[in-house]
Design an enzyme around this catalytic site. Structure first.
Site, PDB file in Angstrom:
ATOM      1  N   GLY A  38       7.244  12.167   5.955  1.00  0.00           N
ATOM      2  CA  GLY A  38       7.988  11.416   4.838  1.00  0.00           C
ATOM      3  C   GLY A  38       7.625  12.145   3.945  1.00  0.00           C
TER       4      GLY A  38
ATOM      5  N   ASP B 210      -1.906  -4.452  -3.022  1.00  0.00           N
ATOM      6  CA  ASP B 210      -0.637  -3.543  -2.512  1.00  0.00           C
ATOM      7  C   ASP B 210      -0.263  -4.103  -0.746  1.00  0.00           C
ATOM      8  OD1 ASP B 210       1.816  -3.053  -2.574  1.00  0.00           O
ATOM      9  OD2 ASP B 210       1.223  -0.648  -2.431  1.00  0.00           O
TER      10      ASP B 210
END
Length: 337
Positions: free
Chosen positions: A23, A140
């Protein structure tokens, strides 16, 4: 920028032979790699060259490794190595996980049964309990940073923008870090003055989404979303997800309180309340632990919602994160920090 790193496949990065890319995102990429001496495979996260030239970005990137390594929880993805090569490649080597992240799971299934959703977040809260005990606030939390392994374990990813007590801050005053839909009202103002309850708000958002199929608040733009999060109560969960046990809905809405003093005081207390609610028992407020003190801020690196996640197919087995280093279906790649 991405093309500059395609050549890493088939190359050696320090002690690791890069096999394939898993990715990528705005700040770097994640690869499947093999340790050339031990033969073990890892998820190798690297910074793009322009960020590797920025000392602050490099420090944020490497701070993720220190944060994850210092916690020592079975529910946090292990960082096994980190460094910078002679030719300037900055990398983290992480355990290679097989499975997919919670974002991919929800995209495939829409919602999860209450018991399954609680089972996932129980393990997330285990990870947060360990992190908060070390003075680390994740900042996060979102489905892309929760990894579901093929053997049923849950791993929390990406401490790239975590706030670490006692560390030098790398974030300018007034800068907001995180992913807006999952950020607590106070986090939308500034990322410095946060404590563990900002993470618990994000857990509440994730549980709401897992049961209802959507986050509590949407907006046509960032400012609209901020006004809604900071000025409105979330729509009742049982209206969005009929059949949700009332006690479970109460736990969610308490986590989503506008006033952080009204939220659960710790990950351990919220986990207990959630398990009690699932069993049909109410958790008394007086059983709460002391509210954690504010800690000195410092960023580890990365920002997701602010920069958004980049996803790769959810099959391979690597990971790293979304937002802050992106997200690959298996374990993500370089989004932002």
């Amino acid at each position: 920028m991405a093309s500059a790193f395609h050549s890493l496949v088939g190359r050696a990065v320090d002690r690791y032979e890069v096999e394939r890319q898993l990715g990528q995102g705005g700040f770097g990429a994640v690869y499947r790699a093999r340790h050339v001496v031990l033969g073990t495979r890892v998820a190798l996260k690297v910074l793009w060259p322009d960020h590797a030239d920025d000392p602050r970005q490099v420090e944020r990137f490497l701070r993720e490794a220190r944060a994850a390594a210092s916690i020592g929880s079975d529910h946090i993805a292990r960082v096994v190595d980190a460094g910078q090569t002679d030719d300037g490649i900055v990398f983290l080597a992480m355990e290679l996980l097989e499975g997919r992240d919670l974002k991919a799971e929800l995209e495939a299934r829409g919602t999860l049964p209450v018991s399954e959703a609680v089972g996932v977040l129980r393990q997330v809260l285990d990870a947060l309990e360990a992190a908060h005990a070390r003075g680390i606030v994740h900042r996060d939390l979102k489905p892309a940073n929760v990894f579901l392994t093929a053997d049923g374990r849950v791993k929390l990813l990406d401490f790239g923008i975590s706030k670490i007590a006692g560390s030098r801050t790398l974030t300018a005053a007034g800068v907001v870090l995180g992913t807006p839909h999952y950020m607590a009202p106070e986090q939308l103002e500034e990322s410095h003055a946060l404590d563990a309850r900002a993470d618990l708000y994000a857990v509440g958002v994730m549980l709401y989404e897992m049961l209802a199929g959507d986050v509590p608040f949407e907006g046509s733009g960032y400012q609209v979303l901020v006004r809604r999060v900071q000025g409105e109560r979330p729509p009742p969960l049982d209206a969005r997800a009929p059949g949700t046990p009332p006690l479970v809905a109460e736990v969610v809405h308490r986590a989503l309180a506008l006033d952080r003093d009204a939220r659960w005081a710790s990950a351990a207390v919220m986990r207990h309340a959630l398990l009690e609610a699932l069993a049909g028992r109410s958790s008394r407020p007086e059983a709460q632990a002391t509210v954690p003190p504010k800690s000195g801020a410092a960023v580890a690196h990365g920002a997701a919602g602010a920069h958004g996640p980049t996803r790769a197919p959810a099959s391979a087995g690597a990971f790293a994160s979304a937002g802050a280093h992106g997200a690959a279906g298996a374990h993500g790649a370089a989004g932002a920090h």
